[in-house]
Enzyme design. Sequence first.
Site, PDB file in Angstrom:
ATOM      1  CE1 TYR A   1      14.574  32.733   3.926  1.00 33.75           C
ATOM      2  CE2 TYR A   1      14.395  30.355   4.217  1.00 33.75           C
ATOM      3  CZ  TYR A   1      14.569  31.459   3.399  1.00 33.75           C
ATOM      4  OH  TYR A   1      14.738  31.280   2.072  1.00 33.75           O
TER       5      TYR A   1
ATOM      6  CG  MET B   1      10.961  24.011   1.307  1.00 35.60           C
ATOM      7  SD  MET B   1       9.958  25.240   0.485  1.00 35.60           S
ATOM      8  CE  MET B   1       9.118  24.248  -0.696  1.00 35.60           C
TER       9      MET B   1
ATOM     10  CE  LYS C   1      -0.598   0.303   4.994  1.00 35.15           C
ATOM     11  NZ  LYS C   1      -1.555   0.499   6.073  1.00 35.15           N
TER      12      LYS C   1
ATOM     13  NE  ARG D   1      -7.437  -0.238   9.742  1.00 40.03           N
ATOM     14  CZ  ARG D   1      -6.143  -0.331   9.473  1.00 40.03           C
ATOM     15  NH1 ARG D   1      -5.325   0.669   9.775  1.00 40.03           N
ATOM     16  NH2 ARG D   1      -5.642  -1.415   8.908  1.00 40.03           N
TER      17      ARG D   1
HETATM   18  C1  LIG Z   1      -4.283  -4.471   7.336  1.00 40.11           C
HETATM   19  C2  LIG Z   1      -2.802  -4.430   7.368  1.00 40.11           C
HETATM   20  N1  LIG Z   1      -2.122  -5.586   7.287  1.00 40.11           N
HETATM   21  C3  LIG Z   1      -0.775  -5.611   7.324  1.00 40.11           C
HETATM   22  C4  LIG Z   1      -0.040  -4.444   7.428  1.00 40.11           C
HETATM   23  C5  LIG Z   1       1.448  -4.525   7.481  1.00 40.11           C
HETATM   24  O1  LIG Z   1       1.924  -4.101   8.718  1.00 40.11           O
HETATM   25  P1  LIG Z   1       3.493  -3.976   8.967  1.00 40.11           P
HETATM   26  O2  LIG Z   1       3.970  -2.878   8.071  1.00 40.11           O
HETATM   27  O3  LIG Z   1       3.599  -3.612  10.398  1.00 40.11           O
HETATM   28  O4  LIG Z   1       4.086  -5.282   8.631  1.00 40.11           O
HETATM   29  C6  LIG Z   1      -0.716  -3.225   7.506  1.00 40.11           C
HETATM   30  C7  LIG Z   1       0.044  -1.994   7.660  1.00 40.11           C
HETATM   31  O5  LIG Z   1      -0.356  -0.983   8.143  1.00 40.11           O
HETATM   32  C8  LIG Z   1      -2.136  -3.217   7.471  1.00 40.11           C
HETATM   33  O6  LIG Z   1      -2.833  -2.072   7.555  1.00 40.11           O
END
Ligand SMILES: Cc1ncc(COP(=O)(O)O)c(C=O)c1O
Length: 355
Positions: free
Chosen positions: A254, A300, A30, A122
């Site tokens: 700055y 920056m 992701k 969640r």
């Molecule tokens: C639903 C879910 N599974 C697995 C993972 C992977 O977690 P990690 O990066 O701690 O291995 C995440 C990461 O946020 C997640 O949201």
Amino acid sequence: MTAIWTVNKSIFKKNITQVAGNSPVMAVVKNNAYNFGLDFAIKTFLESGVETFSTTSLREAIKIRQLAPEVVIFLMNPSIEFDTLKEWDIQMTLPSLSFYHQYKNELSGIKVHLEYENLLHRSGFKTFDEMKQVIKENSDLPKEKQLDITGIWTHFGYADEFDVSEYEIEKEAWLTGLNDILKQYDFQFIHAQNSASFMRDELFEHHTHARLGIALYGCRPYSSLPKGSVKQSLTLSANVIQCRELKQGESIGYSFSYTADKDMTIAVVDIGYGDGLLRTRSKHDCMINGTRYQIKALMMSHLLVEVDKTVKPQDTVVLYSKDMRVDEYTFKGVGANSEQLSALNHCTLERKIIE
Ligand SMILES: Cc1ncc(COP(=O)(O)O)c(C=O)c1O
């Protein structure tokens, strides 16, 4: 000269093999593969034998399918773009009983993994009985109207925590419910463990995959793990542009970014928060010619670093490397591993993959 984000691909691959061991892995890709880039990550995971992927975004799931026609793709967030899910053969979470009832008709033919809510709260079914109810209602439908329940999963909210008992509680709730439901039903995919849970407990019985993110990208999820257990392939480096002599009481940057408390030499470095360096990270040090120096201010596009006379313009300044690990700064309170990685700005940093 620009600041450079570099990944050593052979170390990235060695780390995948080392972290996974003999367990099948569902790689979490992701947020553009934790900001390593989907193209690079999918290709490299495939070369390392990983063929199951998960993300939270349908757009990314489609991109994964375009990159890898044969792999299993699991969407961890629900989507109501049912035709798109079918067209691209994307499996999806089934997040609740109410979602099932609302979209029962549209869900026919969609591959889903039942999600158990557990302590993260969640998403997911509240109870295993609710999941059994869906299985039953689904099997009562004519075959062509059924959804395809291929998997069951949960996500632990406390696997990275050691000072509280919540991980043991959520683990127990999941494993008890899972063992019970497995007496009646089979699933092709059973997955629950993130990096911390997997590294603490190894792959649980009956589970088909460890669903790993951060450890695959080279960061230890918790500090008691030995450094050698996870290899960092990422280096973030910048350059000394100038060295300036500052008298006690003089300010630099700055609006008094930094005021010298003694006579000193300050190196001006070509990286800043615009490149994604976190302000919390700038409270710590960087490495020049093998020596650690204290960062004094973050702007920056520039960093100010207190140095000595050995440091010269054009010297390389390392912010992250195998000796200055992202996880080292996580454990110092800079922010989550993924937060430090995600912030890095690929629009301004030069990106280099060493094969
Ligand atoms: C639903 C879910 N599974 C697995 C993972 C992977 O977690 P990690 O990066 O701690 O291995 C995440 C990461 O946020 C997640 O949201």
